[in-house]
Design a protein around this motif. Structure first.
Motif, PDB file in Angstrom:
ATOM      1  N   PHE A 249      97.246  21.854  41.974  1.00 34.56           N
ATOM      2  CA  PHE A 249      97.773  21.514  40.651  1.00 34.56           C
ATOM      3  C   PHE A 249      96.859  20.511  39.953  1.00 34.56           C
ATOM      4  O   PHE A 249      96.524  20.661  38.774  1.00 34.56           O
ATOM      5  CB  PHE A 249      99.186  20.947  40.795  1.00 34.56           C
ATOM      6  N   ALA A 250      96.424  19.496  40.689  1.00 35.67           N
ATOM      7  CA  ALA A 250      95.566  18.466  40.102  1.00 35.67           C
ATOM      8  C   ALA A 250      94.173  18.992  39.787  1.00 35.67           C
ATOM      9  O   ALA A 250      93.474  18.423  38.941  1.00 35.67           O
ATOM     10  CB  ALA A 250      95.472  17.270  41.044  1.00 35.67           C
ATOM     11  N   THR A 251      93.754  20.054  40.456  1.00 35.18           N
ATOM     12  CA  THR A 251      92.454  20.639  40.144  1.00 35.18           C
ATOM     13  C   THR A 251      92.404  21.068  38.689  1.00 35.18           C
ATOM     14  O   THR A 251      91.384  20.901  38.018  1.00 35.18           O
ATOM     15  CB  THR A 251      92.175  21.841  41.069  1.00 35.18           C
ATOM     16  N   ASN A 252      93.504  21.616  38.189  1.00 38.34           N
ATOM     17  CA  ASN A 252      93.569  21.983  36.778  1.00 38.34           C
ATOM     18  C   ASN A 252      93.897  20.784  35.893  1.00 38.34           C
ATOM     19  O   ASN A 252      93.194  20.497  34.928  1.00 38.34           O
ATOM     20  CB  ASN A 252      94.626  23.066  36.567  1.00 38.34           C
ATOM     21  N   MET A 383      84.792  28.315  37.162  1.00 40.76           N
ATOM     22  CA  MET A 383      85.611  29.101  38.084  1.00 40.76           C
ATOM     23  C   MET A 383      86.481  28.152  38.885  1.00 40.76           C
ATOM     24  O   MET A 383      85.980  27.270  39.580  1.00 40.76           O
ATOM     25  CB  MET A 383      84.731  29.922  39.021  1.00 40.76           C
ATOM     26  N   MET A 384      87.779  28.327  38.768  1.00 37.57           N
ATOM     27  CA  MET A 384      88.723  27.480  39.488  1.00 37.57           C
ATOM     28  C   MET A 384      89.551  28.354  40.424  1.00 37.57           C
ATOM     29  O   MET A 384      89.838  29.516  40.122  1.00 37.57           O
ATOM     30  CB  MET A 384      89.636  26.736  38.505  1.00 37.57           C
ATOM     31  N   GLY A 385      89.931  27.804  41.550  1.00 33.72           N
ATOM     32  CA  GLY A 385      90.797  28.532  42.469  1.00 33.72           C
ATOM     33  C   GLY A 385      91.464  27.571  43.424  1.00 33.72           C
ATOM     34  O   GLY A 385      91.159  26.370  43.426  1.00 33.72           O
ATOM     35  N   THR A 386      92.375  28.075  44.227  1.00 33.55           N
ATOM     36  CA  THR A 386      93.064  27.225  45.201  1.00 33.55           C
ATOM     37  C   THR A 386      92.886  27.803  46.601  1.00 33.55           C
ATOM     38  O   THR A 386      92.640  28.992  46.779  1.00 33.55           O
ATOM     39  CB  THR A 386      94.571  27.115  44.894  1.00 33.55           C
ATOM     40  N   PHE A 387      93.021  26.931  47.582  1.00 35.83           N
ATOM     41  CA  PHE A 387      92.958  27.325  48.983  1.00 35.83           C
ATOM     42  C   PHE A 387      94.356  27.497  49.576  1.00 35.83           C
ATOM     43  O   PHE A 387      94.497  27.739  50.768  1.00 35.83           O
ATOM     44  CB  PHE A 387      92.210  26.265  49.792  1.00 35.83           C
ATOM     45  N   SER A 410      81.437  12.703  38.848  1.00 33.44           N
ATOM     46  CA  SER A 410      81.508  11.333  38.332  1.00 33.44           C
ATOM     47  C   SER A 410      82.510  11.152  37.205  1.00 33.44           C
ATOM     48  O   SER A 410      82.805  10.016  36.828  1.00 33.44           O
ATOM     49  CB  SER A 410      80.119  10.884  37.841  1.00 33.44           C
ATOM     50  N   HIS A 411      83.046  12.261  36.656  1.00 36.66           N
ATOM     51  CA  HIS A 411      83.951  12.147  35.511  1.00 36.66           C
ATOM     52  C   HIS A 411      85.371  12.638  35.785  1.00 36.66           C
ATOM     53  O   HIS A 411      86.276  12.356  34.995  1.00 36.66           O
ATOM     54  CB  HIS A 411      83.398  12.918  34.310  1.00 36.66           C
ATOM     55  N   SER A 412      85.585  13.381  36.872  1.00 33.65           N
ATOM     56  CA  SER A 412      86.922  13.904  37.158  1.00 33.65           C
ATOM     57  C   SER A 412      87.769  12.856  37.871  1.00 33.65           C
ATOM     58  O   SER A 412      87.336  12.260  38.857  1.00 33.65           O
ATOM     59  CB  SER A 412      86.812  15.152  38.041  1.00 33.65           C
ATOM     60  N   HIS A 413      88.972  12.636  37.375  1.00 35.47           N
ATOM     61  CA  HIS A 413      89.882  11.688  38.021  1.00 35.47           C
ATOM     62  C   HIS A 413      90.226  12.141  39.433  1.00 35.47           C
ATOM     63  O   HIS A 413      90.427  11.312  40.329  1.00 35.47           O
ATOM     64  CB  HIS A 413      91.149  11.537  37.188  1.00 35.47           C
ATOM     65  N   SER A 414      90.327  13.452  39.640  1.00 34.32           N
ATOM     66  CA  SER A 414      90.631  13.953  40.979  1.00 34.32           C
ATOM     67  C   SER A 414      89.519  13.632  41.965  1.00 34.32           C
ATOM     68  O   SER A 414      89.764  13.453  43.157  1.00 34.32           O
ATOM     69  CB  SER A 414      90.848  15.468  40.945  1.00 34.32           C
TER      70      SER A 414
END
Length: 572
Positions: A249-252, A383-387, A410-414
């Protein structure tokens, strides 16, 4: 929309049908899973079938698609729609009556309320906002949050529970319901297991590294296994680089704000997942929504964005980002990626593709929707996906060009603030992905991908033959079966569990108010006997609850339901 190869008939070999009361060309080209000029010449294009609410088009050379493609969304029967609205209306009336009784303390109220001494405070709880929860959801709450006490494989064990206060609270009876056929978990390739190479590798890594990392990747939580996993993901997807995150969820929701901001425009499919919607809102970008999988609607928004620019100033947008999913988890539909990429190139926009449900589950090599259509991964910018689904693990990834990934590090909060992924979870991903790629020296992964495709086609075909209304693409392992009426949501889930079948039922507000449904998730771990048993029970419960709404019954085929030649062998 200007005419393009994706919207032209192929030498007249096209049989078009109305879908949801709209003309077929409004949604562009849909192609039949079965080539109507090769496999089933007498199934399509009969005059007596013109009223069927879907349409088929034969695949042809030179189009944007290199494979057959069919999606079906049969229109809700008018009588069913009227009865569904009446059902919700009756529930609402009785809800207000019960609220009146609770107000005068005639009926006990279990929900959180303001204390009497705080009545002059700004209210913390809004009673009306909880109206649906306390009066409708509570009646069928026993269908959700059921605790399981086994591996979520093809079969699961459930802890039995009972309620003495109409689902406000539950008590465990101490009994375990064993060997429940699992049609609810996203275990597409069957890697959610406690035996085999994945489980053994995860156990070994746990002994060596422990369970937790207790740090972020940027500090002292970057393990060699993390580095290996990200290189493997990039190789698996066919891109330059990849980056993993501990939560899908946080990836998006945490990466979209890093990619777009004020002065940018996000074009989002109306049925995108909540994580995509939240990420778009957090970004501060202007958001415009296009109709689900509708290329005409998307192109209209792109044209307007190019012509008019930003509101008031009319300056060009700093960035236009198209956000879509590979498989839509409530509809079972597959994104029309060839057309999306064509529009993206024509209008020079960026494309963000969420493959949470499609990675591992689509394509002859399990590489997702890009592999399914035979497209170049470089045509997708992000390209985004989940495991969490096909790989039986946890977390998600972002993949693409090297510059994109280095920017996100360096810019993603995750990436900056989240704790690193657990080592055994990382090892589960590595082992299962190598299995799919064939790098473990076996063909187990390829067989599972093929088995999932066969199970999906078989299950969907049988449900439609029985007379149920099934949504989505014929190749999608997410299979929504329409229930419609609110009372049948709870009844279907309970009756299925009585017969040792575990299913997921979904209603408003997760779906439109008259489109409640059961959602089946097919797995490669399901045997034909399991599917036949489940189908028999679904048919029995469907007759009991009168769920066979479809007006277009399909005659059962005498041929063997599984197609062993669906995918040709491909050398890695």
């Amino acid at each position: 929309m200007t005419e393009n190869p994706a919207t032209k008939p192929a030498n007249g070999d096209v049989c078009q049908r109305v879908k949801n009361g709209l003309k077929p060309q409004r949604n562009g080209l849909l192609k039949s899973l079965h080539r109507c000029h090769e496999r089933q010449p007498k199934h399509h294009c009969h005059p007596e079938e013109e009223e069927e609410e879907e349409f088929h088009a034969a695949s042809h050379h030179g189009s944007l698609y290199n494979r057959s493609f069919i999606e079906s969304f049969e229109e809700t029967p008018m009588l069913v729609a009227v009865l569904t609205y009446m059902g919700y209306g009756i529930l609402t009336i009785f809800g207000y009556l019960r609220d009146f009784l609770r107000h005068w303390k005639i009926e006990r109220c279990h929900i959180a309320r303001e204390k009497e001494e705080q009545k002059d405070f700004v209210p913390l709880y809004q009673d009306f906002e909880n109206f649906y929860t306390r009066n409708l959801y509570m009646r069928i709450r026993d269908n959700w949050n059921r605790p399981i006490c086994s591996v979520p494989g093809a079969k699961v064990d459930l802890m039995e529970r009972a309620s003495r206060d109409y689902n406000w609270t539950f008590e465990y009876t101490g009994r375990v319901v064993q060997d429940v056929i699992n049609l609810g978990s996203y275990n597409y390739l069957g890697f959610a297991e406690n035996t085999g190479p994945c489980a053994d590798s995860a156990a070994e890594v746990t002994i060596k590294y422990g369970v937790g990392v207790a740090s972020t990747r940027q500090e002292i939580g970057n393990l060699d296994r993390h580095e290996e996993m990200e290189k493997l993901v990039a190789k698996f997807l066919g891109v330059e680089s990849a980056m993993a995150f501990g939560m899908g969820f946080a990836t998006n929701s945490m990466n979209i704000p890093a990619l777009a901001g004020k002065g940018c425009l996000i074009l989002s499919d109306e049925l995108n997942h909540a994580s995509l919607v939240l990420g778009a809102r957090l970004s501060g970008s202007t958001i415009r929504v296009f109709k689900h999988n509708n290329m005409q609607s998307l192109e209209k928004l792109l044209r307007e964005a190019i012509v008019h620019g930003q509101p008031r100033t009319h300056r060009p947008w700093m960035k236009i980002l198209i956000v879509v999913e590979g498989i839509y988890s409530m509809e079972g539909s597959i994104v029309r990626l060839p057309e999306v990429i064509a529009l993206k190139k024509r209008y020079r926009a960026y494309l963000y593709l969420d493959e949470a449900h499609s990675i591992g589950a689509l394509g002859s090599r399990g590489r997702g929707v890009v592999d399914y259509f035979g497209l170049d991964p470089c045509d997708v910018d992000v390209m985004m996906g989940t495991f969490t689904k096909s790989f039986g693990a946890a977390g998600g990834y972002i993949a693409g060009k090297m510059e994109l990934i280095e920017y996100l590090r360096s810019h993603s909060h995750s990436a900056v603030y989240a704790t690193s992924m657990s080592p055994p979870v990382v090892e589960q991903i590595i082992t299962s992905m190598k299995c799919i790629m064939g790098e473990d020296g076996t063909t187990i992964g390829r067989k599972r991908v093929r088995q999932l495709a066969e199970n999906t086609v078989y299950f969907r075909k049988r449900l439609r033959e029985m007379g149920f209304i099934i949504y989505g693409n014929m190749d999608s392992p997410v299979v929504p079966m329409m229930l419609y009426m609110p009372a049948k949501i709870g009844a279907f889930g309970r009756e299925m569990l009585k017969r040792n079948i575990g299913v997921v039922v979904v209603g408003f507000p997760a779906t439109p108010i008259i489109e409640s449904r059961a959602r089946f998730c097919i797995s490669a771990a399901h045997t034909k006997d399991m599917l036949d048993r489940a189908l028999s029970v679904i048919s029995e419960v469907g007759d009991l609850l009168q769920l066979k709404y479809s007006r277009h019954r399909i005659q059962p085929s005498l041929a063997r339901p599984f197609d062993n030649n669906m995918y040709e062998d491909i050398d890695d």
